[in-house]
Design an enzyme around this catalytic site. Structure first.
Site, PDB file in Angstrom:
ATOM      1  N   GLY A  11       0.845  -1.191   0.000  1.00  0.00           N
ATOM      2  CA  GLY A  11       0.000   0.000   0.000  1.00  0.00           C
ATOM      3  C   GLY A  11       0.876   1.236   0.000  1.00  0.00           C
ATOM      4  O   GLY A  11       2.092   1.146   0.185  1.00  0.00           O
ATOM      5  N   LYS A  12       0.296   2.373  -0.226  1.00  0.00           N
ATOM      6  CA  LYS A  12       1.054   3.620  -0.137  1.00  0.00           C
ATOM      7  C   LYS A  12       0.080   4.764  -0.015  1.00  0.00           C
ATOM      8  O   LYS A  12      -1.049   4.681  -0.507  1.00  0.00           O
ATOM      9  CB  LYS A  12       1.909   3.820  -1.397  1.00  0.00           C
ATOM     10  CG  LYS A  12       3.027   4.830  -1.217  1.00  0.00           C
ATOM     11  CD  LYS A  12       4.232   4.177  -0.594  1.00  0.00           C
ATOM     12  CE  LYS A  12       5.408   5.096  -0.480  1.00  0.00           C
ATOM     13  NZ  LYS A  12       6.639   4.320  -0.227  1.00  0.00           N
ATOM     14  N   GLY A  13       0.524   5.842   0.637  1.00  0.00           N
ATOM     15  CA  GLY A  13      -0.325   7.018   0.753  1.00  0.00           C
ATOM     16  C   GLY A  13       0.465   8.270   0.481  1.00  0.00           C
ATOM     17  O   GLY A  13       1.708   8.245   0.468  1.00  0.00           O
TER      18      GLY A  13
END
Ligand code: GLU
Length: 421
Positions: A110-112
């Site tokens: 995931g990444k934000g």
């Protein structure tokens, strides 16, 4: 056709898909499975109204992308940077899936990110933005669901605010919702240095493979942030000569080697490596073209591109950053016989110690620094050996080999789980 070689115009998500296809082709992966694991599972875009110190309200855009959760909860950092775009976050989340699989830790990717310039914001503004962002992505994060961590321009204090905001809404302290926390608040010893330490571990493995000594090896480090400075420090400790480093303000050079501990203090005091006593200021491209043995791109994506890759003289390129080479640059370096340690292997030390932090949180334990570092080294060297074996066996680049190893593991989990409903 006129090609502008100076401007890197590569979209990182296209680059991630291109790397995926190259490895999937070697694996002979059928289209049905490709389609299942290629695209992100979930994309969340949020709008964040923040009261600025001057009384006005500014609306920032934030993202959280969960690329794949077949092997475990989504895992990956949060980036606060003016260049954050949805495609960048999608690429970074894709790379996290492969990265966690390469080092075989039980996470997906995931990444934000939030498009902002934290260098122009006060601590209070950054805190309010962090808390509002956390609130906005709250329905999809959690210790068993998606676990953020630091990335470019985010740090342990920001992780503490995320943990506090999440915990306040739950009504009890949930340490395992983020990693990269301060030590006094459930953080792990060694997490802060873990990315750079892992980079160093893989450089040692590569040097052994190439029968090259680190002693007196000339090193160039592009980007002197968390990963770059720790890598430089460890290489300096192994008696390599770090001759040039750069940051967003410029590059510096000293043919006899820079004094890294003093340089770290200078950067802390002045905010930049530029102006370090006894160093000469050079351009970023001059720096990349310096005669050296090891080049560590530790800045942002696309820093090494078709316009500057041919000038690189290093034998080892260690990708401390995510996606620092465009596919063109990758091909040029491969052609020149440069040994590239790909990002999803090279910089996986950060997420590996994030995993250790999360395990300690879940078990309410605290490990000694030495235990963290020796477990990290074991994970990095095992992954390096597995990737190298595939490279030699299949006669592919280290990048394709790393992708093959990762994709195989994700495909296995996907097949075993089957399709719901
Ligand atoms: N942001 C780091 C990376 O790109 C660390 C991610 C994590 O610890 O979850 O690998």
């Amino acid at each position: 056709m006129e090609v502008n070689l100076e401007v890197p115009s590569c979209n990182p998500y296209q680059q991630a898909l291109q790397n995926f296809t190259a490895a999937a082709d070697v694996l002979g992966l059928e289209e049905d499975v490709r389609a299942q694991i290629r695209e992100p599972e979930r994309v969340l875009i949020v709008s964040l109204p923040i009261r600025m110190d001057n009384g006005h309200v500014r609306c920032f855009t934030g993202y959280r992308v969960q690329h794949n959760t077949s092997r475990g909860p989504a895992k990956g950092g949060i980036r606060f940077h003016p260049q954050v775009t949805l495609d960048e976050v999608k690429a970074l989340s894709t790379w996290m899936t492969w990265k966690c699989a390469v080092v075989n830790i039980p996470y997906g990717g995931g990444k934000g990110g939030v498009t902002c310039n934290p260098k122009d914001m006060s601590m209070g503004e950054i805190e309010r933005m962090t808390r509002r962002y956390t609130h906005a992505i709250l329905p999809i994060i959690g210790p068993g669901q998606d676990i953020p961590a630091p990335d470019v321009y985010t740090n342990s204090q920001i992780m503490a605010w995320i943990m506090d905001t999440y915990s306040m809404t739950r009504g009890y302290l949930v340490t395992g919702v983020v990693t990269g926390k301060p030590i006094g608040l459930g953080g792990s010893l060694g997490r802060n240095e873990a990315t750079g330490r892992g980079v160093f571990n893989t450089i040692e493995c590569a040097a052994t493979h190439l029968r090259m000594s680190l002693k007196e090896a000339k090193v160039v480090v592009q980007g002197f942030g968390n990963a770059g400075s720790v890598t430089a420090h460890l290489l300096d400790g192994a008696q390599s000569d770090v001759v040039a480093v750069s940051d967003s303000r410029g590059a510096i050079y000293n043919a006899d080697g820079l004094h890294i501990p003093k340089l770290m203090l200078h950067k802390e005091r002045t905010g930049s490596v530029v102006g370090f006593p006894g160093s000469e200021t050079i351009t970023q491209d001059e720096m990349l073209a310096l005669p050296c043995d090891i080049l560590v791109p530790a800045a942002l994506e696309n820093m090494v591109h078709a316009g500057n890759a041919a000038s690189i003289k290093a034998r080892i390129v260690a990708e401390a950053a995510n996606g620092p080479l465009t596919p063109d640059a990758d091909a040029i370096l491969e052609e020149k016989g440069v040994f590239v340690i790909p990002d999803i292997l090279c910089n996986a030390g950060g997420v590996t110690v994030s995993y250790f932090e999360w395990v300690q949180n879940e078990q309410h334990l605290m490990w000694e620094l030495q235990e963290v570092n020796s477990r990290l080294e074991k994970v990095m060297c095992k992954a390096f050996a597995e990737v190298l074996e595939i490279k030699l066996d299949r006669r592919v680049s280290m990048r394709t080999a790393a992708n093959i190893l990762a994709i195989r593991r994700v495909v296995e989990a996907t097949r075993l789980r089957g399709i719901y409903p």
